[in-house]
Design an enzyme around this catalytic site. Structure first.
Site, PDB file in Angstrom:
ATOM      1  N   HIS A  87      37.530  16.914  25.963  1.00 40.92           N
ATOM      2  CA  HIS A  87      38.370  16.809  25.246  1.00 40.92           C
ATOM      3  C   HIS A  87      38.219  16.645  23.948  1.00 40.92           C
ATOM      4  O   HIS A  87      37.731  16.667  22.556  1.00 40.92           O
ATOM      5  CB  HIS A  87      39.945  16.648  25.105  1.00 40.92           C
TER       6      HIS A  87
ATOM      7  N   HIS B 269      51.347  17.289  17.665  1.00 39.62           N
ATOM      8  CA  HIS B 269      49.677  17.738  17.473  1.00 39.62           C
ATOM      9  C   HIS B 269      48.960  19.039  18.327  1.00 39.62           C
ATOM     10  O   HIS B 269      48.584  19.814  17.435  1.00 39.62           O
ATOM     11  CB  HIS B 269      49.389  17.110  18.999  1.00 39.62           C
TER      12      HIS B 269
ATOM     13  N   HIS C 253      40.277   2.840  16.945  1.00 43.27           N
ATOM     14  CA  HIS C 253      39.197   2.720  17.944  1.00 43.27           C
ATOM     15  C   HIS C 253      38.132   4.092  17.799  1.00 43.27           C
ATOM     16  O   HIS C 253      37.816   4.150  17.437  1.00 43.27           O
ATOM     17  CB  HIS C 253      39.391   1.732  18.963  1.00 43.27           C
TER      18      HIS C 253
ATOM     19  N   HIS D 170      31.176   1.733  30.532  1.00 38.26           N
ATOM     20  CA  HIS D 170      31.540   2.056  28.660  1.00 38.26           C
ATOM     21  C   HIS D 170      31.309   0.759  28.147  1.00 38.26           C
ATOM     22  O   HIS D 170      30.808   1.177  26.921  1.00 38.26           O
ATOM     23  CB  HIS D 170      32.693   2.898  29.230  1.00 38.26           C
TER      24      HIS D 170
ATOM     25  N   GLU E 194      53.300  15.609  21.414  1.00 33.71           N
ATOM     26  CA  GLU E 194      53.199  16.865  21.856  1.00 33.71           C
ATOM     27  C   GLU E 194      52.660  17.629  21.132  1.00 33.71           C
ATOM     28  O   GLU E 194      52.051  18.936  20.452  1.00 33.71           O
ATOM     29  CB  GLU E 194      53.115  17.016  23.227  1.00 33.71           C
TER      30      GLU E 194
END
Length: 308
Positions: free
Chosen positions: A122, A60, A277, A215, A57
């Site tokens: 996001h 990032h 991906h 999806h 975290e």
């Protein structure tokens, strides 16, 4: 000009790191690695207790902050040095604005929490910023080297398909982010159906399975649509390497994306495959954004030629 090009390439690569970093935070469930403290970690500049979630975290956040400054620098330099190019000022604003919005949504999620449906935005917001930086980079490199895209004219019906496909793809990207944020990645243990033994048994589906299969279905339409556009490009624009190679690359990226999606399920969400991906769809959206730019130019040239 060399300094501007270097900054553009660095910002573009940095945005890819931000995208992958965000996916890594979600996949490893490290979003609360620093607790409910932002921008500090557990209220400290240098945390006393360090674990894996905190490292992911905090890394990032640091990378996103550094890249944010780099994108701001690129926006200012591009505005001043090549602001005469029609799209530059708009893209400069778009790149920094959406990156800032992405950071604020992330901060709000840490401080006050957000629903899964809001958090799923996001990744898409980051993609818009990445696409704007990518287009700025392309424009900067176009200035002293003429590609055959400079003389390319995309017909109206083809432009409409590009616009519609781009909007639809962003919706599919959102659904993929929703799969991650609702922890629905393994809601279906088979592929391509939720249960290959009884593929039409919808009655027993829970919310996670509907999200997962929704999806997959939506993504399959993007693949088929892109292949059809590639066929059309090959037929109608064979003289243009930008159209034929570009849509060929797009088709290849989506086929790879399907394979990676299947492998993610088979491998029970292997982290490396999951990040690949995310990377592949980011590159595909970047490619779509380039065709949006070309379509916009074609539309403007078409209106100009129709004027008396």
């Amino acid at each position: 000009m060399k300094w501007l090009k270097t900054t553009a390439v660095a910002a573009c690569l940095g945005m890819l790191l931000v995208l992958l970093g965000g996916a890594l935070v979600t996949k490893t469930e490290s979003g609360m690695g620093c607790g409910k403290s932002w921008p500090l970690c557990h209220g400290q500049l240098i945390p006393s207790e360090i674990d894996t979630a905190l490292i992911i975290e905090l890394s990032h956040r640091v990378i996103s902050g550094g890249v944010g400054l780099m994108v701001l620098l690129l926006s200012i330099l591009a505005w001043k040095m090549v602001g005469h190019v029609r799209e530059v000022k708009f893209l400069s604003f778009l790149a920094f604005f959406f990156l800032l919005m992405q950071g604020l949504i992330g901060a709000a999620a840490v401080k006050w929490g957000q629903s899964d449906f809001v958090l799923a935005m996001h990744f898409g917001i980051s993609l818009v910023s990445f696409s704007a930086v990518l287009l700025l980079t392309i424009i900067i490199f176009e200035i002293d080297r003429k590609f055959d895209a400079q003389s390319l004219w995309i017909k109206k019906d083809f432009r409409i398909q590009i616009y519609m496909l781009t909007l639809y793809t962003l919706g599919v990207v959102y659904s993929g982010a929703l799969v991650r944020h609702t922890y629905s990645s393994m809601a279906c243990l088979n592929w391509p159906f939720c249960s290959n033994a009884s593929p039409l048994d919808f009655a027993s589906y829970g919310l996670g399975q509907w999200i997962q299969m929704g999806h997959r279905f939506a993504a399959s339409i993007v693949v088929i649509w892109t292949l059809l556009i590639f066929k059309k490009a090959w037929k109608e624009y064979r003289h243009s390497s930008v159209m034929t190679i570009g849509w060929g690359i797009g088709s290849g990226l989506l086929i790879l994306q399907v394979i990676l999606g299947a492998l993610v399920i088979v491998s029970y969400v292997h982290l490396g495959l999951a990040l690949l991906h995310a990377l592949v769809i980011s590159l595909y959206v970047g490619l779509l954004s380039y065709f949006l730019l070309l379509s916009s130019r074609s539309s403007k040239n078409e209106k100009r030629t129709k004027k008396p």
